[in-house]
Write a protein that holds these residues in place. Structure first.
Motif, PDB file in Angstrom:
ATOM      1  N   GLY A   1       6.944   8.655   9.697  1.00 16.44           N
ATOM      2  CA  GLY A   1       7.160   8.578   8.437  1.00 16.44           C
ATOM      3  C   GLY A   1       7.928   7.780   7.653  1.00 16.44           C
ATOM      4  N   ARG A   2       9.351   7.660   8.496  1.00 13.68           N
ATOM      5  CA  ARG A   2      10.171   6.637   7.915  1.00 13.68           C
ATOM      6  C   ARG A   2       9.471   5.373   8.226  1.00 13.68           C
ATOM      7  NH1 ARG A   2      16.430   6.038  10.443  1.00 13.68           N
ATOM      8  NH2 ARG A   2      17.238   4.620   8.868  1.00 13.68           N
ATOM      9  N   LEU A   3       9.060   4.892   9.488  1.00 15.93           N
ATOM     10  CA  LEU A   3       8.607   3.740   9.627  1.00 15.93           C
ATOM     11  C   LEU A   3       7.475   2.933   8.629  1.00 15.93           C
ATOM     12  CD1 LEU A   3       8.247   3.177  13.521  1.00 15.93           C
ATOM     13  CD2 LEU A   3       9.282   1.454  11.936  1.00 15.93           C
ATOM     14  N   GLN A   4       6.612   4.182   8.401  1.00 12.94           N
ATOM     15  CA  GLN A   4       5.380   3.743   7.388  1.00 12.94           C
ATOM     16  C   GLN A   4       5.973   3.420   6.218  1.00 12.94           C
ATOM     17  OE1 GLN A   4       1.783   4.901   8.183  1.00 12.94           O
ATOM     18  NE2 GLN A   4       1.560   3.390   6.248  1.00 12.94           N
ATOM     19  N   GLU A   5       6.993   4.109   5.627  1.00 13.56           N
ATOM     20  CA  GLU A   5       7.623   3.619   4.297  1.00 13.56           C
ATOM     21  C   GLU A   5       8.364   2.342   4.497  1.00 13.56           C
ATOM     22  OE1 GLU A   5      10.589   6.424   3.194  1.00 13.56           O
ATOM     23  OE2 GLU A   5       8.983   7.985   2.949  1.00 13.56           O
ATOM     24  N   LEU A   6       8.858   1.864   5.690  1.00 12.40           N
ATOM     25  CA  LEU A   6       9.588   0.612   5.687  1.00 12.40           C
ATOM     26  C   LEU A   6       8.539  -0.244   5.798  1.00 12.40           C
ATOM     27  CD1 LEU A   6      12.316   1.619   8.215  1.00 12.40           C
ATOM     28  CD2 LEU A   6      12.664   0.650   5.936  1.00 12.40           C
ATOM     29  N   THR A   7       7.498  -0.052   6.455  1.00 12.05           N
ATOM     30  CA  THR A   7       6.319  -1.176   6.730  1.00 12.05           C
ATOM     31  C   THR A   7       5.681  -1.447   5.513  1.00 12.05           C
ATOM     32  OG1 THR A   7       6.179  -0.228   9.006  1.00 12.05           O
ATOM     33  CG2 THR A   7       4.341  -1.537   7.953  1.00 12.05           C
ATOM     34  N   GLU A   8       5.581  -0.450   4.689  1.00 10.40           N
ATOM     35  CA  GLU A   8       4.824  -0.882   3.491  1.00 10.40           C
ATOM     36  C   GLU A   8       5.678  -1.841   2.482  1.00 10.40           C
ATOM     37  OE1 GLU A   8       3.510   3.351   2.213  1.00 10.40           O
ATOM     38  OE2 GLU A   8       1.810   3.188   3.339  1.00 10.40           O
ATOM     39  N   ARG A   9       7.099  -1.380   2.719  1.00 12.15           N
ATOM     40  CA  ARG A   9       7.948  -1.955   1.794  1.00 12.15           C
ATOM     41  C   ARG A   9       8.094  -3.346   2.256  1.00 12.15           C
ATOM     42  NH1 ARG A   9       9.283  -3.183  -2.925  1.00 12.15           N
ATOM     43  NH2 ARG A   9      11.347  -3.826  -3.372  1.00 12.15           N
ATOM     44  N   ALA A  10       7.824  -3.655   3.565  1.00 14.34           N
ATOM     45  CA  ALA A  10       7.965  -5.000   4.154  1.00 14.34           C
ATOM     46  C   ALA A  10       7.097  -5.686   3.546  1.00 14.34           C
ATOM     47  CB  ALA A  10       7.952  -4.921   5.548  1.00 14.34           C
ATOM     48  N   LEU A  11       5.674  -5.078   3.425  1.00 11.39           N
ATOM     49  CA  LEU A  11       4.602  -5.775   2.780  1.00 11.39           C
ATOM     50  C   LEU A  11       4.826  -6.120   1.506  1.00 11.39           C
ATOM     51  CD1 LEU A  11       1.324  -3.915   4.329  1.00 11.39           C
ATOM     52  CD2 LEU A  11       2.035  -6.192   4.666  1.00 11.39           C
ATOM     53  N   ASP A  12       5.457  -5.313   0.736  1.00 11.16           N
ATOM     54  CA  ASP A  12       5.809  -5.502  -0.768  1.00 11.16           C
ATOM     55  C   ASP A  12       6.822  -6.845  -0.889  1.00 11.16           C
ATOM     56  OD1 ASP A  12       4.199  -3.418  -1.486  1.00 11.16           O
ATOM     57  OD2 ASP A  12       5.617  -2.057  -1.736  1.00 11.16           O
ATOM     58  N   LEU A  13       7.419  -6.971   0.059  1.00 11.35           N
ATOM     59  CA  LEU A  13       8.914  -7.985   0.219  1.00 11.35           C
ATOM     60  C   LEU A  13       8.227  -9.270   0.523  1.00 11.35           C
ATOM     61  CD1 LEU A  13      11.701  -5.656   1.097  1.00 11.35           C
ATOM     62  CD2 LEU A  13      11.168  -6.644  -1.144  1.00 11.35           C
ATOM     63  N   GLY A  14       7.128  -9.236   1.226  1.00 10.45           N
ATOM     64  CA  GLY A  14       6.464 -10.266   1.920  1.00 10.45           C
ATOM     65  C   GLY A  14       7.008 -10.881   3.150  1.00 10.45           C
ATOM     66  N   LEU A  15       7.637  -9.506   3.867  1.00 11.03           N
ATOM     67  CA  LEU A  15       7.807  -9.819   5.093  1.00 11.03           C
ATOM     68  C   LEU A  15       6.909  -9.499   6.048  1.00 11.03           C
ATOM     69  CD1 LEU A  15      11.327  -7.773   4.727  1.00 11.03           C
ATOM     70  CD2 LEU A  15      11.132 -10.250   4.736  1.00 11.03           C
ATOM     71  N   THR A  16       6.007 -10.533   6.416  1.00  8.72           N
ATOM     72  CA  THR A  16       4.787 -10.176   7.029  1.00  8.72           C
ATOM     73  C   THR A  16       4.952 -10.057   8.561  1.00  8.72           C
ATOM     74  OG1 THR A  16       3.660 -11.654   5.590  1.00  8.72           O
ATOM     75  CG2 THR A  16       2.649 -11.169   7.444  1.00  8.72           C
ATOM     76  N   ARG A  17       5.908 -10.781   9.146  1.00  8.07           N
ATOM     77  CA  ARG A  17       6.316 -10.401  10.528  1.00  8.07           C
ATOM     78  C   ARG A  17       6.843  -8.849  10.600  1.00  8.07           C
ATOM     79  NH1 ARG A  17      10.512 -10.847  14.168  1.00  8.07           N
ATOM     80  NH2 ARG A  17      11.953 -11.340  12.656  1.00  8.07           N
ATOM     81  N   HIS A  18       7.802  -8.407   9.746  1.00  7.69           N
ATOM     82  CA  HIS A  18       8.224  -7.209  10.081  1.00  7.69           C
ATOM     83  C   HIS A  18       7.204  -6.298   9.720  1.00  7.69           C
ATOM     84  CE1 HIS A  18      12.143  -9.445  10.086  1.00  7.69           C
ATOM     85  NE2 HIS A  18      12.588  -8.604  10.763  1.00  7.69           N
ATOM     86  N   ALA A  19       6.422  -6.528   8.846  1.00  6.11           N
ATOM     87  CA  ALA A  19       5.167  -5.465   8.598  1.00  6.11           C
ATOM     88  C   ALA A  19       4.226  -5.251   9.813  1.00  6.11           C
ATOM     89  CB  ALA A  19       4.440  -5.868   7.402  1.00  6.11           C
ATOM     90  N   ARG A  20       4.076  -6.594  10.467  1.00  3.55           N
ATOM     91  CA  ARG A  20       3.303  -6.336  11.604  1.00  3.55           C
ATOM     92  C   ARG A  20       3.996  -5.609  12.732  1.00  3.55           C
ATOM     93  NH1 ARG A  20       2.790  -8.544  16.450  1.00  3.55           N
ATOM     94  NH2 ARG A  20       4.729  -9.802  16.322  1.00  3.55           N
ATOM     95  N   LEU A  21       5.080  -5.831  12.903  1.00  2.48           N
ATOM     96  CA  LEU A  21       6.114  -5.111  14.020  1.00  2.48           C
ATOM     97  C   LEU A  21       6.223  -3.625  13.699  1.00  2.48           C
ATOM     98  CD1 LEU A  21       8.102  -4.883  16.486  1.00  2.48           C
ATOM     99  CD2 LEU A  21       9.897  -5.360  14.800  1.00  2.48           C
ATOM    100  N   GLY A  22       6.216  -3.521  12.264  1.00  2.00           N
ATOM    101  CA  GLY A  22       6.102  -1.976  12.014  1.00  2.00           C
ATOM    102  C   GLY A  22       4.806  -1.351  12.365  1.00  2.00           C
ATOM    103  N   PHE A  23       3.807  -1.915  12.077  1.00  2.24           N
ATOM    104  CA  PHE A  23       2.346  -1.235  12.325  1.00  2.24           C
ATOM    105  C   PHE A  23       2.164  -1.112  13.860  1.00  2.24           C
ATOM    106  CE2 PHE A  23       0.982  -2.740   8.114  1.00  2.24           C
ATOM    107  CZ  PHE A  23       0.679  -1.492   7.550  1.00  2.24           C
ATOM    108  N   HIS A  24       2.726  -2.166  14.705  1.00  3.08           N
ATOM    109  CA  HIS A  24       2.825  -2.113  15.979  1.00  3.08           C
ATOM    110  C   HIS A  24       3.515  -0.922  16.634  1.00  3.08           C
ATOM    111  CE1 HIS A  24       3.020  -3.782  20.060  1.00  3.08           C
ATOM    112  NE2 HIS A  24       4.283  -3.261  20.231  1.00  3.08           N
ATOM    113  N   VAL A  25       4.582  -0.704  16.399  1.00  9.45           N
ATOM    114  CA  VAL A  25       5.482   0.335  16.617  1.00  9.45           C
ATOM    115  C   VAL A  25       4.582   1.668  16.354  1.00  9.45           C
ATOM    116  CG1 VAL A  25       7.623   1.500  16.587  1.00  9.45           C
ATOM    117  CG2 VAL A  25       7.318  -0.962  16.739  1.00  9.45           C
ATOM    118  N   LEU A  26       4.314   1.732  14.841  1.00  8.84           N
ATOM    119  CA  LEU A  26       3.785   2.806  14.550  1.00  8.84           C
ATOM    120  C   LEU A  26       2.371   3.226  15.475  1.00  8.84           C
ATOM    121  CD1 LEU A  26       3.648   2.510  10.768  1.00  8.84           C
ATOM    122  CD2 LEU A  26       4.317   4.539  11.923  1.00  8.84           C
TER     123      LEU A  26
END
Length: 334
Positions: free
Chosen positions: A41-66
């Motif tokens: 749940g925490r990672l999902q929120e962070l990953t979606e926020r990373a997308l909003d902020l344009g942090l594509t690499r971190h969003a990809r990492l978030g989805f990978h870990v999820l």
């Protein structure tokens, strides 16, 4: 160290805080088995926020870990979706990041036994990019090994698992090394190479003690007990205890493998009651995670038991289920 870092990131501005938190959660997850729902749940929120902020690499990492969190908790559809999101995001990155994402996506697809043709395409592209950068990725030979195993090319599959384990060890990824070594053990068990399986499983027990607490240690002990039992050693009590530990770890994929192989040999040894019990249990575990290959083996054992007892109605039921599975993906049933 990851916990200390997570306390310190609160002092950073949002973009840095979001990216570093995702990275630190990945480290913490690799070091210690998390509460899956809370962490996801925490990672999902962070990953979606990373997308909003344009942090594509971190969003990809978030989805990978999820994806791996969901895979370990048995949520296979969610694991598949998260990994495909990570792969899509990698298309905007550099070729190095793209190769890594492709390799991990292929590994995920073959572990989930979904879209194997796409997994093969990912492996070929990851291989080509890896050669261009002279940087192989441990996930590439692992995925290729599983694809080869499904097609019956077992020597080549074993070599790829060995290469994946070597690369994982070289890159300091203990969990990936365990997974590759585990598949070497499982392949040796399926090939009835008992001495090799015992030797490899003994090594896996040592490796299982070095990774974070999860289903890895009980899995290694269960595979060692199974390997000894298959060779004819009197370790039924040890195998039962190891199976119980694996069940308590809620590792359905690993438990279904253990139970189905035990049932298969019990059938050969004329232990019909035990074979039926373990095959049914294996089928329940496999259905829960929608694992076609394990479902198929369990149905095969149960069909043979029904045939031996002259129960045509039950036999027809299992044969029909096998037809349905075969229509889903022939390569899984090679």
């Amino acid at each position: 160290l990851a916990k200390r870092g997570l306390h310190l990131v609160d002092e950073l501005e949002e973009r840095e805080r979001t990216g570093f938190t995702i990275e630190l959660l990945q480290v913490r997850y690799a070091a210690r088995r998390p509460d899956y729902e809370e962490t996801a749940g925490r990672l999902q929120e962070l990953t979606e926020r990373a997308l909003d902020l344009g942090l594509t690499r971190h969003a990809r990492l978030g989805f990978h870990v999820l994806s791996y969190l969901r895979w370990e908790s048995g949520s296979m559809a969610a694991a598949h979706e998260h990994m495909m999101q990570a792969e899509r995001l990698s298309r905007t990155g550099d070729s190095h990041e793209r190769a890594s994402a492709l390799a991990e996506a292929a590994k995920c697809l073959v572990l989930l036994e979904r879209n194997l043709e796409q997994a093969e395409a990912f492996v070929l592209e990851a291989d080509a990019l890896g050669e261009r950068h002279s940087k192989p990725y441990q996930a590439t030979p692992f995925a290729r090994g599983m694809l080869l195993e499904h097609r019956g090319k077992l020597d080549a599959a074993y070599d790829d698992y060995q290469e994946s384990a070597r690369l994982s060890r070289q890159q300091g990824d203990r969990l990936a090394e365990f997974l590759a070594h585990e598949h070497q053990v499982m392949l040796s068990i399926d090939r009835r190479r008992h001495a090799s399986a015992i030797e490899l499983a003994s090594e896996l027990v040592v490796l299982g003690e070095r990774v974070r607490a999860g289903s890895e240690a009980p899995c290694s002990r269960a595979l060692l007990a199974l390997s000894k039992w298959l060779k004819g050693e009197d370790v039924a009590a040890e195998l039962d205890a190891a199976t119980a530990d694996l069940r308590n770890a809620d590792a359905k994929a690993r438990l279904s493998f253990l139970l189905s192989r035990r049932a298969e040999v019990e059938l050969e040894r004329g232990l019909e009651v035990a074979a039926r019990e373990h095959a049914r249990d294996a089928l329940v575990q496999a259905i829960a995670i929608d694992r076609p290959s394990e479902m198929a083996l369990s149905h095969c054992v149960l069909a043979q038991l029904a045939n031996g007892n002259g129960d045509e109605e039950i036999l027809d039921k299992h044969v029909e289920e096998l037809r349905i599975l075969r229509n889903r993906d022939v390569s899984l049933l090679s």
